[in-house]
Design a protein around this motif. Structure first.
Motif, PDB file in Angstrom:
ATOM      1  N   GLN A  76     -24.663   4.614   4.818  1.00 16.02           N
ATOM      2  CA  GLN A  76     -23.928   5.587   5.615  1.00 16.02           C
ATOM      3  C   GLN A  76     -23.040   4.832   6.602  1.00 16.02           C
ATOM      4  O   GLN A  76     -23.549   4.112   7.467  1.00 16.02           O
ATOM      5  CB  GLN A  76     -24.899   6.492   6.374  1.00 16.02           C
ATOM      6  CG  GLN A  76     -24.229   7.610   7.163  1.00 16.02           C
ATOM      7  CD  GLN A  76     -23.722   8.719   6.263  1.00 16.02           C
ATOM      8  OE1 GLN A  76     -24.300   8.954   5.213  1.00 16.02           O
ATOM      9  NE2 GLN A  76     -22.664   9.381   6.658  1.00 16.02           N
TER      10      GLN A  76
ATOM     11  N   SER B 209     -22.560  17.687   6.125  1.00 17.76           N
ATOM     12  CA  SER B 209     -21.335  17.388   6.841  1.00 17.76           C
ATOM     13  C   SER B 209     -20.988  18.558   7.732  1.00 17.76           C
ATOM     14  O   SER B 209     -21.050  19.701   7.334  1.00 17.76           O
ATOM     15  CB  SER B 209     -20.197  17.148   5.851  1.00 17.76           C
ATOM     16  OG  SER B 209     -20.510  16.109   4.982  1.00 17.76           O
TER      17      SER B 209
ATOM     18  N   SER C 115     -20.377  12.012   4.055  1.00 15.24           N
ATOM     19  CA  SER C 115     -21.687  11.992   3.416  1.00 15.24           C
ATOM     20  C   SER C 115     -21.648  11.008   2.258  1.00 15.24           C
ATOM     21  O   SER C 115     -20.632  10.891   1.567  1.00 15.24           O
ATOM     22  CB  SER C 115     -22.054  13.386   2.893  1.00 15.24           C
ATOM     23  OG  SER C 115     -22.174  14.310   3.950  1.00 15.24           O
TER      24      SER C 115
END
Length: 215
Positions: free
Chosen positions: A126, A158, A118
């Motif tokens: 990302q 996550s 994350s």
């Protein structure tokens, strides 16, 4: 509210980082108990090879957990693993992190987990790197009659990554959930559709028609 107190032994095996979007560089991980203790650790630096960083390092530490007397379900106990990359001029770049709830692993035996990193903020790119680790959480002190915390599968957090999805860099969290039948196909979902389609009535006016479709 009174709570039961527990003391657990945690064995963490930091395995590797895969699907790394870099062809070179030095990477390391920092670990910190957010709840239930003061454990902090840092891995050695390792170079990326074929988009993969291999650590294969074991760690062990104690942690404290609590559970309400009424339910016996363990409270959240987070371990944060932060992955970082050595940059130019001695600067360190934070690639992302994974928050692991140790209460989900209590008494389950050695469990392997793959998690997509994350980002630290919304402006961070990302990179879809996947952290692979193994955990075992064993009770050391406390009432053995407790309930393991259910595994979280919330969208945008996550979580465990399916190996098939991992190759595409996609998390297992889904916006739409479908049930699968034995033939491997998703089961049909009944739908109701309102449409502006009209037909002419005898008076010459058009009246609305509602279409209802079920599969």
């Amino acid at each position: 509210m009174k709570k039961k107190k527990f003391r657990f032994s945690v064995k963490l095996h930091l395995l590797e980082l895969c699907s790394v979007p870099y062809v070179s560089g030095s990477f390391f991980a920092k670990m910190r108990l957010v709840d239930g203790g003061d454990f902090c650790g840092e891995s050695r630096r390792a170079a990326v090879e074929s988009h993969r960083v291999l650590w294969d390092l074991p760690y062990s530490f104690p942690c404290k957990m609590h559970a309400p007397l009424q339910t016996g379900v363990l409270d959240q106990c987070l371990l944060r693993v932060s992955v970082r990359k050595d940059g130019r001029s001695g600067r360190v770049e934070k690639l992302g992190y994974v928050d692991i709830d140790l209460a989900e692993f209590s008494g389950a035996g050695p469990t392997e987990r793959r998690c997509i990193l994350s980002g630290y903020d919304q402006n961070q790119r990302q990179d879809n790197s996947i952290l692979k680790l193994r955990l075992a959480v064993s009770l050391m002190e406390g009432d053995p009659l407790y309930k393991r915390r259910p595994a979280s599968r919330e969208a945008g957090t996550s979580g465990d990554v399916d190996p098939a999805d991992a190759r595409a860099g996609v998390a297992t969290s889904r916006a739409v959930e479908i049930s699968e039948q034995g033939n491997g196909f998703a089961s049909p979902i009944p739908i109701s559709v309102s449409s502006p389609v009209t037909h002419a009535s005898g008076s010459g006016r058009r009246s609305p028609v509602t279409l209802s479709a079920t599969s």
